[in-house]
Scaffold this active site. Sequence first.
Site, PDB file in Angstrom:
ATOM      1  N   TYR A 117      77.008  62.213 -28.908  1.00 56.43           N
ATOM      2  CA  TYR A 117      76.066  62.614 -29.960  1.00 56.43           C
ATOM      3  C   TYR A 117      76.568  63.717 -30.880  1.00 56.43           C
ATOM      4  CZ  TYR A 117      74.152  67.028 -28.103  1.00 56.43           C
ATOM      5  OH  TYR A 117      73.973  68.315 -27.697  1.00 56.43           O
ATOM      6  N   GLU A 121      62.625  63.425 -20.107  1.00 59.56           N
ATOM      7  CA  GLU A 121      61.756  64.605 -20.033  1.00 59.56           C
ATOM      8  C   GLU A 121      60.920  64.612 -18.750  1.00 59.56           C
ATOM      9  OE1 GLU A 121      59.884  65.334 -24.204  1.00 59.56           O
ATOM     10  OE2 GLU A 121      60.731  63.328 -24.184  1.00 59.56           O
ATOM     11  N   LYS A 178      71.792  54.142 -28.809  1.00 55.63           N
ATOM     12  CA  LYS A 178      70.491  53.703 -29.315  1.00 55.63           C
ATOM     13  C   LYS A 178      70.537  52.302 -29.915  1.00 55.63           C
ATOM     14  CE  LYS A 178      68.345  57.844 -29.217  1.00 55.63           C
ATOM     15  NZ  LYS A 178      66.997  58.066 -28.696  1.00 55.63           N
ATOM     16  N   ARG A 238      70.999  72.413 -24.413  1.00 55.23           N
ATOM     17  CA  ARG A 238      71.484  73.740 -24.826  1.00 55.23           C
ATOM     18  C   ARG A 238      70.451  74.777 -24.403  1.00 55.23           C
ATOM     19  NH1 ARG A 238      71.471  70.369 -29.196  1.00 55.23           N
ATOM     20  NH2 ARG A 238      69.397  71.161 -29.590  1.00 55.23           N
ATOM     21  N   GLN A 277      74.702  58.771 -24.763  1.00 53.80           N
ATOM     22  CA  GLN A 277      74.253  59.687 -25.816  1.00 53.80           C
ATOM     23  C   GLN A 277      74.856  61.085 -25.641  1.00 53.80           C
ATOM     24  OE1 GLN A 277      69.969  59.980 -25.935  1.00 53.80           O
ATOM     25  NE2 GLN A 277      69.922  61.218 -27.795  1.00 53.80           N
ATOM     26  N   HIS A 335      59.098  67.296 -27.871  1.00 56.30           N
ATOM     27  CA  HIS A 335      60.252  66.491 -27.446  1.00 56.30           C
ATOM     28  C   HIS A 335      61.550  67.215 -27.805  1.00 56.30           C
ATOM     29  CE1 HIS A 335      62.821  63.009 -26.753  1.00 56.30           C
ATOM     30  NE2 HIS A 335      63.269  63.084 -27.994  1.00 56.30           N
ATOM     31  N   TYR A 362      62.567  62.539 -35.554  1.00 57.46           N
ATOM     32  CA  TYR A 362      62.607  63.410 -34.359  1.00 57.46           C
ATOM     33  C   TYR A 362      61.430  64.366 -34.515  1.00 57.46           C
ATOM     34  CZ  TYR A 362      65.508  65.924 -30.829  1.00 57.46           C
ATOM     35  OH  TYR A 362      66.032  66.497 -29.694  1.00 57.46           O
ATOM     36  N   ASP A 402      65.093  56.444 -37.625  1.00 57.78           N
ATOM     37  CA  ASP A 402      64.304  57.052 -36.556  1.00 57.78           C
ATOM     38  C   ASP A 402      64.296  58.568 -36.751  1.00 57.78           C
ATOM     39  OD1 ASP A 402      62.684  57.069 -34.349  1.00 57.78           O
ATOM     40  OD2 ASP A 402      64.312  57.013 -32.898  1.00 57.78           O
ATOM     41  N   GLU A 444      57.244  55.558 -29.142  1.00 59.00           N
ATOM     42  CA  GLU A 444      57.213  55.908 -30.566  1.00 59.00           C
ATOM     43  C   GLU A 444      56.279  54.969 -31.332  1.00 59.00           C
ATOM     44  OE1 GLU A 444      61.024  56.366 -32.389  1.00 59.00           O
ATOM     45  OE2 GLU A 444      61.970  57.152 -30.563  1.00 59.00           O
ATOM     46  N   THR A 449      60.361  60.192 -30.379  1.00 59.57           N
ATOM     47  CA  THR A 449      59.571  60.242 -29.154  1.00 59.57           C
ATOM     48  C   THR A 449      58.330  61.109 -29.331  1.00 59.57           C
ATOM     49  OG1 THR A 449      61.640  60.103 -27.972  1.00 59.57           O
ATOM     50  CG2 THR A 449      59.708  60.707 -26.679  1.00 59.57           C
ATOM     51  N   GLU A 492      61.889  55.390 -25.152  1.00 61.73           N
ATOM     52  CA  GLU A 492      61.235  56.432 -25.954  1.00 61.73           C
ATOM     53  C   GLU A 492      59.965  55.841 -26.544  1.00 61.73           C
ATOM     54  OE1 GLU A 492      64.116  58.105 -28.725  1.00 61.73           O
ATOM     55  OE2 GLU A 492      64.836  59.473 -27.154  1.00 61.73           O
ATOM     56  N   ASP A 552      62.225  52.885 -28.401  1.00 60.75           N
ATOM     57  CA  ASP A 552      63.614  53.175 -28.778  1.00 60.75           C
ATOM     58  C   ASP A 552      64.416  53.376 -27.491  1.00 60.75           C
ATOM     59  OD1 ASP A 552      65.929  54.009 -30.044  1.00 60.75           O
ATOM     60  OD2 ASP A 552      65.219  56.056 -30.341  1.00 60.75           O
ATOM     61  N   ARG A 567      71.136  57.522 -21.991  1.00 61.74           N
ATOM     62  CA  ARG A 567      71.280  58.990 -22.037  1.00 61.74           C
ATOM     63  C   ARG A 567      72.689  59.467 -21.722  1.00 61.74           C
ATOM     64  NH1 ARG A 567      67.184  59.994 -25.212  1.00 61.74           N
ATOM     65  NH2 ARG A 567      65.174  59.456 -24.300  1.00 61.74           N
ATOM     66  N   THR A 609      65.926  47.866 -29.815  1.00 62.03           N
ATOM     67  CA  THR A 609      64.695  48.602 -30.131  1.00 62.03           C
ATOM     68  C   THR A 609      63.576  47.568 -30.119  1.00 62.03           C
ATOM     69  OG1 THR A 609      65.937  50.105 -31.560  1.00 62.03           O
ATOM     70  CG2 THR A 609      63.541  50.085 -31.829  1.00 62.03           C
TER      71      THR A 609
HETATM   72 MN    MN Z   1      63.979  57.729 -30.797  1.00 66.70          MN
END
Ligand code: MN
Length: 440
Positions: free
Chosen positions: A258, A388, A267, A157, A254, A148, A143, A141, A215, A374, A213, A247, A251, A271
């Site tokens: 992560y 989001e 994840k 961050r 994650q 996104h 990004y 997968d 995708e 995403t 997500e 996906d 959260r 899927t």
């Molecule tokens: Mn994804």
Amino acid sequence: MLYSINSTHDATLKSWVTSANDPNSDFPIQNLPFGVFTRPNGIDAVGVAIGDQILSISACHSAGLFEGPAADAAKRCGGSTLHQLIALGRKHWSALRIQISRLLRDDTMVGRKAQKLAETLLVPMTEVRLSRPIYVGDYTDFYTSVFHATNIGLMMRPDNPLLPNYKHVPIGYHGRASSIVMSGTPVHRPFGQTKGDNDPVPVFGPCKRLDYELEVGFYIGQKSALGSRIAIEDAEDHLFGLCIVNDWSARDVQRWEYQPLGPFLAKSFATSLSPWVVSMEALAPFRCPAFARPDGDPQPLPYLSSPENEATGGIDLTLEVFIASAQMRAQGVAPLRLSQSSLKHLYWTPAQLLTHHTSNGCNMRIGDMFATGTVSGPDKDMRGSLLELTWGGKEPLTLPTGEVRRFLEDGDEVIMHGFCQRPGFRRIGLGECRGTIVNG
Ligand code: MN
């Protein structure tokens, strides 16, 4: 090389399968996506979606409707996967497509012959189950949406939303192929380890911030050898087709797991894929330029760059996501559209993703899949995840029933659609990808 537009894309073609001529059908004669269907007696077969029907390739072959390379291709469609057909290669895929187009047309000799055999060649979609069309060996997968990546970065961050590598190197992670499921399979709310910023220690329990997500996934159609690289000029030759991917993402899990190695259990629990594989050839009329990088952004390094990729490496494919809560379904309320986005907003093209993936000598096998990540666009209503859309739960959504959503609740069904349209061409669709959250 990209496919050229040919007679199979002609917008004036009509089929003797009349439901395919409905302008709202995802599966007009210009689309012809491949899939595998399972009859009530448990027997699988390879088919092509046409309107609300499925054309059995084996049945057409038995009736002597194919010749030359298309007949060779149809011979490989007797099993329960597209793998044998795909292994024959691009010339055979195209030969089969053009002969399927001719035999479904309402103005050809072979079409009239096929129409007389309709009862043996067609199966109504409502009478069969759509099965996994290709066994996905390895799944990656990416990004690929800069919108996104910026949104997620702003939440995780705030001082440093987009990491400095993003505009130079396509970012991805290795996903889990064993938990890939077909549209309609219920999704179990995962358990996991989570820790809030103010909690002294982590806890283990059901995910509280379950998300989707939006995708698209690409199936590899031509293998590459270990130690070899796929040049960007050749990358499109290695793609067979695409489908919608959800996906599912935990959260809260994650957020805690992560760093430093990226997503793992957040994840890998499920899927979902849409069952029809729309061929790269069907998409020929809908190719568009690669993302226009704003002034000041770096140009891709030479191995990720070609004039063809810049001119036509993108795909103008619209994606939509809807939600239907259990209460909405019980009250007969139509699913609510949460967002609409397009692959044209992606920072990297499929060819760049595949070229980058093999740039270290990693081999590709037929049936491997890579997904875009995403697909969020520049505007608020183009965001491809709840994380989001509700800005981490701070801006909840209200459903038509008055229910409030920050993340997915048990009983919620997520429905994704995809389609391509362009003046002068027939709209084609990807079908749908559905999944309902169940507890435990
Ligand atoms: Mn994804």
